[in-house]
Design a protein around this motif. Structure first.
Motif, PDB file in Angstrom:
ATOM      1  N   GLN A 168       0.801  -1.228   0.000  1.00 47.72           N
ATOM      2  CA  GLN A 168       0.000   0.000   0.000  1.00 47.72           C
ATOM      3  C   GLN A 168       0.829   1.271   0.000  1.00 47.72           C
ATOM      4  O   GLN A 168       0.455   2.264  -0.635  1.00 47.72           O
ATOM      5  CB  GLN A 168      -0.938   0.003   1.211  1.00 47.72           C
ATOM      6  CG  GLN A 168      -0.223  -0.006   2.554  1.00 47.72           C
ATOM      7  CD  GLN A 168      -1.152  -0.337   3.717  1.00 47.72           C
ATOM      8  OE1 GLN A 168      -2.025  -1.203   3.587  1.00 47.72           O
ATOM      9  NE2 GLN A 168      -0.983   0.349   4.843  1.00 47.72           N
ATOM     10  N   TRP A 169       1.966   1.277   0.710  1.00 45.97           N
ATOM     11  CA  TRP A 169       2.747   2.515   0.796  1.00 45.97           C
ATOM     12  C   TRP A 169       3.320   2.887  -0.566  1.00 45.97           C
ATOM     13  O   TRP A 169       3.331   4.068  -0.943  1.00 45.97           O
ATOM     14  CB  TRP A 169       3.855   2.398   1.821  1.00 45.97           C
ATOM     15  CG  TRP A 169       3.425   2.028   3.206  1.00 45.97           C
ATOM     16  CD1 TRP A 169       3.985   1.095   4.025  1.00 45.97           C
ATOM     17  CD2 TRP A 169       2.337   2.597   3.973  1.00 45.97           C
ATOM     18  NE1 TRP A 169       3.326   1.040   5.229  1.00 45.97           N
ATOM     19  CE2 TRP A 169       2.312   1.951   5.224  1.00 45.97           C
ATOM     20  CE3 TRP A 169       1.394   3.580   3.707  1.00 45.97           C
ATOM     21  CZ2 TRP A 169       1.373   2.255   6.206  1.00 45.97           C
ATOM     22  CZ3 TRP A 169       0.454   3.884   4.685  1.00 45.97           C
ATOM     23  CH2 TRP A 169       0.456   3.235   5.910  1.00 45.97           C
ATOM     24  N   GLU A 170       3.787   1.913  -1.315  1.00 48.02           N
ATOM     25  CA  GLU A 170       4.311   2.214  -2.649  1.00 48.02           C
ATOM     26  C   GLU A 170       3.190   2.623  -3.599  1.00 48.02           C
ATOM     27  O   GLU A 170       3.348   3.551  -4.399  1.00 48.02           O
ATOM     28  CB  GLU A 170       5.086   1.025  -3.207  1.00 48.02           C
ATOM     29  CG  GLU A 170       6.417   0.814  -2.522  1.00 48.02           C
ATOM     30  CD  GLU A 170       7.315  -0.160  -3.259  1.00 48.02           C
ATOM     31  OE1 GLU A 170       7.233  -0.232  -4.489  1.00 48.02           O
ATOM     32  OE2 GLU A 170       8.102  -0.851  -2.580  1.00 48.02           O
ATOM     33  N   LEU A 171       2.048   1.941  -3.498  1.00 50.43           N
ATOM     34  CA  LEU A 171       0.924   2.314  -4.355  1.00 50.43           C
ATOM     35  C   LEU A 171       0.478   3.746  -4.078  1.00 50.43           C
ATOM     36  O   LEU A 171       0.214   4.518  -5.005  1.00 50.43           O
ATOM     37  CB  LEU A 171      -0.240   1.341  -4.136  1.00 50.43           C
ATOM     38  CG  LEU A 171      -0.039  -0.095  -4.639  1.00 50.43           C
ATOM     39  CD1 LEU A 171      -1.191  -0.977  -4.173  1.00 50.43           C
ATOM     40  CD2 LEU A 171       0.097  -0.143  -6.149  1.00 50.43           C
ATOM     41  N   LEU A 172       0.391   4.086  -2.813  1.00 51.75           N
ATOM     42  CA  LEU A 172      -0.003   5.447  -2.450  1.00 51.75           C
ATOM     43  C   LEU A 172       1.001   6.472  -2.968  1.00 51.75           C
ATOM     44  O   LEU A 172       0.630   7.516  -3.518  1.00 51.75           O
ATOM     45  CB  LEU A 172      -0.133   5.571  -0.934  1.00 51.75           C
ATOM     46  CG  LEU A 172      -1.377   4.920  -0.312  1.00 51.75           C
ATOM     47  CD1 LEU A 172      -1.181   4.748   1.192  1.00 51.75           C
ATOM     48  CD2 LEU A 172      -2.627   5.743  -0.591  1.00 51.75           C
ATOM     49  N   ALA A 173       2.294   6.172  -2.789  1.00 46.65           N
ATOM     50  CA  ALA A 173       3.325   7.098  -3.247  1.00 46.65           C
ATOM     51  C   ALA A 173       3.289   7.267  -4.759  1.00 46.65           C
ATOM     52  O   ALA A 173       3.414   8.386  -5.278  1.00 46.65           O
ATOM     53  CB  ALA A 173       4.699   6.602  -2.799  1.00 46.65           C
ATOM     54  N   GLY A 176       0.720   9.598  -5.891  1.00 45.12           N
ATOM     55  CA  GLY A 176       0.932  10.999  -5.571  1.00 45.12           C
ATOM     56  C   GLY A 176       0.694  11.361  -4.119  1.00 45.12           C
ATOM     57  O   GLY A 176       0.717  12.541  -3.759  1.00 45.12           O
ATOM     58  N   THR A 177       0.490  10.350  -3.263  1.00 43.20           N
ATOM     59  CA  THR A 177       0.289  10.606  -1.842  1.00 43.20           C
ATOM     60  C   THR A 177       1.620  10.496  -1.117  1.00 43.20           C
ATOM     61  O   THR A 177       2.260   9.440  -1.150  1.00 43.20           O
ATOM     62  CB  THR A 177      -0.701   9.594  -1.236  1.00 43.20           C
ATOM     63  OG1 THR A 177      -1.961   9.714  -1.895  1.00 43.20           O
ATOM     64  CG2 THR A 177      -0.893   9.843   0.248  1.00 43.20           C
ATOM     65  N   ARG A 178       2.032  11.569  -0.482  1.00 45.98           N
ATOM     66  CA  ARG A 178       3.235  11.524   0.348  1.00 45.98           C
ATOM     67  C   ARG A 178       2.904  10.780   1.641  1.00 45.98           C
ATOM     68  O   ARG A 178       1.773  10.823   2.127  1.00 45.98           O
ATOM     69  CB  ARG A 178       3.706  12.931   0.680  1.00 45.98           C
ATOM     70  CG  ARG A 178       4.306  13.687  -0.481  1.00 45.98           C
ATOM     71  CD  ARG A 178       4.449  15.162  -0.146  1.00 45.98           C
ATOM     72  NE  ARG A 178       5.051  15.361   1.166  1.00 45.98           N
ATOM     73  CZ  ARG A 178       6.235  15.945   1.388  1.00 45.98           C
ATOM     74  NH1 ARG A 178       6.944  16.358   0.360  1.00 45.98           N
ATOM     75  NH2 ARG A 178       6.688  16.125   2.607  1.00 45.98           N
ATOM     76  N   LEU A 179       3.895  10.121   2.214  1.00 44.96           N
ATOM     77  CA  LEU A 179       3.646   9.357   3.430  1.00 44.96           C
ATOM     78  C   LEU A 179       3.437  10.243   4.646  1.00 44.96           C
ATOM     79  O   LEU A 179       3.028   9.760   5.703  1.00 44.96           O
ATOM     80  CB  LEU A 179       4.787   8.365   3.682  1.00 44.96           C
ATOM     81  CG  LEU A 179       4.922   7.259   2.626  1.00 44.96           C
ATOM     82  CD1 LEU A 179       5.939   6.227   3.073  1.00 44.96           C
ATOM     83  CD2 LEU A 179       3.590   6.601   2.314  1.00 44.96           C
ATOM     84  N   ASP A 180       3.708  11.555   4.519  1.00 39.99           N
ATOM     85  CA  ASP A 180       3.372  12.460   5.615  1.00 39.99           C
ATOM     86  C   ASP A 180       2.059  13.195   5.356  1.00 39.99           C
ATOM     87  O   ASP A 180       1.683  14.092   6.107  1.00 39.99           O
ATOM     88  CB  ASP A 180       4.498  13.453   5.896  1.00 39.99           C
ATOM     89  CG  ASP A 180       4.925  14.232   4.669  1.00 39.99           C
ATOM     90  OD1 ASP A 180       4.312  14.054   3.602  1.00 39.99           O
ATOM     91  OD2 ASP A 180       5.875  15.030   4.778  1.00 39.99           O
ATOM     92  N   ASP A 181       1.335  12.808   4.294  1.00 39.90           N
ATOM     93  CA  ASP A 181      -0.032  13.272   4.114  1.00 39.90           C
ATOM     94  C   ASP A 181      -0.942  12.516   5.074  1.00 39.90           C
ATOM     95  O   ASP A 181      -0.555  11.477   5.625  1.00 39.90           O
ATOM     96  CB  ASP A 181      -0.517  13.006   2.677  1.00 39.90           C
ATOM     97  CG  ASP A 181       0.165  13.893   1.652  1.00 39.90           C
ATOM     98  OD1 ASP A 181       0.715  14.936   2.046  1.00 39.90           O
ATOM     99  OD2 ASP A 181       0.148  13.532   0.459  1.00 39.90           O
TER     100      ASP A 181
END
Length: 595
Positions: A168-173, A176-181
């Motif tokens: 999920q973290w790679e898919l989100l990134a 365009g979603t930063r992990l501090d969003d």
């Protein structure tokens, strides 16, 4: 502020009682930048008096392990040692909050990142104990929104990281979603619901997948009618007396005694690490040393669940027809110092955590840190070494191996396999013949001698468990499969190193769209160099290897494998990364200008 001052006064009163009139005053709240050499006052350094039951030389050695953070100008660590049914040592080093000068204590709350996974897994096992699910059930039995990918994915696959579900973290990134969003549970579910492929066929390989544990949290909700937070609280935390532990599913929620986390971009210069997760399952457990000690005791004296559930939790995964991985279900079952160990680490937004349990010795070790630079695993293992006697068998130095067996009388066939290769995860190797020997060369120019292990199969001379199997010579596109223990492997393709002209590079430029994530990236050419851009991120230079492999500095976009049609025209690329494979991007046709 009034509550904070009252808390400090209470702490001072307690410490004066414990340590007498010599206790020093707390550092001034208005002192914004205490001297680097200032250590914590004695009344804060020693918590609680039960730690003094250990021999002074042991407590001194523990202190030395964490001394570099034991100052009022640094984030730090909370440390615990569990023996039988007691927390025999617990102490805080450094600060829970630098801005307000709040020290770390054994009551300080930490976000423990991926150490959370074992609690998600145990919730599933307790539901199995209640007869409400079976680990070999298809997950779509409980998650009808999850796409039908024409493969059966079981609950066990999720627990063991053998599902093939992309992370999920790679898919989100990538999207365009930063992990501090702010990242919510629903946001992750929406992305997983759109997936059209897996990294691999379930059960045939192993890849760490945070997505799997988000899915497990949703299975808990589906089966029990409670959120993971509610179920774990009633089934695990309250029965164990873990009063300061919960899955933090709302990032705006205020949590007393919480530590804040930091990074070090430069030596002795700290910046805030932003944690804004509102998702659970893979992460987001909040707890402290005292509470975690009670969970550790449950491994060898289970009062929540039973020995059957503990055994199930710690049973290693089976991969690809029975090959065993040391990863169990949200926890790793391995050995160190010749002793059986259960362990897991975590790292999110400046928090670094690691716990270990030695069931035969009935001991456990806890290291929580709010500084992203701390190697929590190493510190945990150093801590354990003070208590766990090393019983590992000391291997005698073997006689020098004779490398003459690697000398080749005929290198004709091998000439076809020499050259430069790139793997699925963008790592690179070269193979060469030198002095009638065959070598694998790493990008840092280290030579590794290979010896034959059969037709087209070669293995490292220094470690024969690692093999390279070559094929494709007749087709003119040599490839090799790198295989190492427990069925792990990488696919490598040979590439040429000829430089490309601007005209050749221009064919890669354009906009590429991913329908699964509804996002686009653009490849452009400037100053004889390709670069990758996205509306959310700064541009990143691309490096071309051969004609079909592009790499960049984005950790979520590190390998773009070019896709071509029958006319050799570029039609898109497949993203292959650390934990996301086979994610397709389609090259958009240029818009026609009006007549």
């Amino acid at each position: 502020m009034r509550v904070y001052i009252q808390s400090l006064l209470t702490l001072i009163t307690c410490c004066i009682t414990l340590h007498g009139a010599t206790a020093q005053k707390l550092p001034s709240q208005t002192q914004s930048q205490p001297p680097q050499t200032q250590t914590l006052p004695p009344h804060i350094q020693t918590q609680p008096p039960r730690a003094q039951t250990l021999p002074p030389q042991i407590t001194s050695r523990i202190d030395s392990l964490f001394s570099q953070w034991n100052k009022t100008s640094s984030p730090g660590c909370a440390v615990g040692v569990v023996s039988n049914d007691s927390l025999i040592f617990s102490k805080g080093y450094g600060m829970a909050n630098l801005e307000y000068g709040v020290p770390i204590t054994t009551q300080t709350i930490f976000h423990i990142a991926s150490v959370s996974k074992q609690f998600t897994a145990y919730s599933i096992l307790l539901l199995e104990k209640q007869g409400k699910l079976n680990l070999d059930d298809d997950i779509r039995k409980y998650l009808n929104w999850f796409p039908d990918l024409k493969e059966k994915i079981t609950i066990r696959n999720l627990l063991n990281h053998t599902s093939g579900v992309r992370d999920q973290w790679e898919l989100l990134a990538i999207a365009g979603t930063r992990l501090d969003d702010v990242i919510t549970q629903d946001q992750i579910i929406k992305i997983l619901a759109k997936q059209q492929a897996l990294n691999f066929k379930p059960g045939t390989d192993w890849s760490y997948s945070n997505s799997g544990f988000t899915l497990l949290a949703e299975i808990v909700r589906s089966v029990s009618g409670q959120t993971l937070r509610q179920f774990a609280d009633s089934a695990i935390f309250k029965p164990l007396g873990m009063k300061n532990t919960h899955f933090h599913d709302d990032y705006t929620e205020i949590e007393p005694n919480r530590s804040y986390s930091y990074f070090t971009p430069q030596k002795d210069h700290y910046v805030n690490a932003v944690l804004s997760y509102s998702n659970v399952g893979a992460t987001s457990l909040f707890t402290n040393i005292d509470d975690m000690s009670k969970w550790i005791m449950n491994f060898y004296t289970p009062s929540v669940g039973g020995q059957k559930e503990i055994q199930e939790l710690t049973e290693p995964a089976l991969v690809n027809g029975g090959k065993v991985r040391n990863y169990a279900k949200g926890i790793v079952a391995d050995s160190i110092y010749g002793r059986q160990r259960y362990q897991h680490g975590g790292g999110d937004a400046g928090y670094k955590t690691f716990i270990s349990v030695f069931p035969e010795q009935r001991m456990g070790f806890i290291v929580f840190s709010n500084l992203g630079d701390v190697d929590a695993q190493r510190k945990n293992e150093q801590l354990a070494a003070l208590f766990i006697k090393d019983s590992s068998v000391k291997r005698s130095k073997s006689s020098h191996r004779d490398s003459t067996q690697a000398i080749l009388t005929d290198t004709t066939i091998l000439q076809n396999y020499t050259g430069n290769y790139i793997a699925d995860d963008a790592t690179r190797f070269a193979f060469t013949i030198k002095d009638h020997k065959f070598y694998a060369i790493t990008p840092d120019r280290k030579y590794h001698l290979l010896i034959t292990a059969g037709t087209d199969t070669w293995q490292l001379f220094a470690d024969t468990t690692l093999r390279f199997i070559f094929s494709g010579m007749g087709a003119g596109h040599p490839v090799t499969e790198e295989i190492w223990p427990v069925g792990n492997h990488l696919h490598w393709e040979r590439y040429d190193t000829a430089a490309k002209t601007d005209r050749q590079l221009a064919e890669y430029t354009g906009t590429y769209y991913c329908p699964e994530l509804d996002c686009s990236y653009r490849i452009s050419l400037k100053d004889h160099r390709l670069s990758l851009s996205n509306a959310k991120y700064n541009d990143s230079p691309l490096t071309l290897y051969g004609s079909d492999h592009l790499t960049c500095d984005f950790w979520w976009m590190n390998h773009l494998h070019i896709i071509r049609n029958a006319k050799n025209q570029i039609t898109g690329f497949e993203l292959n990364g650390n934990r996301v494979m086979h994610l397709r991007f389609v090259k958009k046709l240029p818009e026609k200008s009006g007549s």
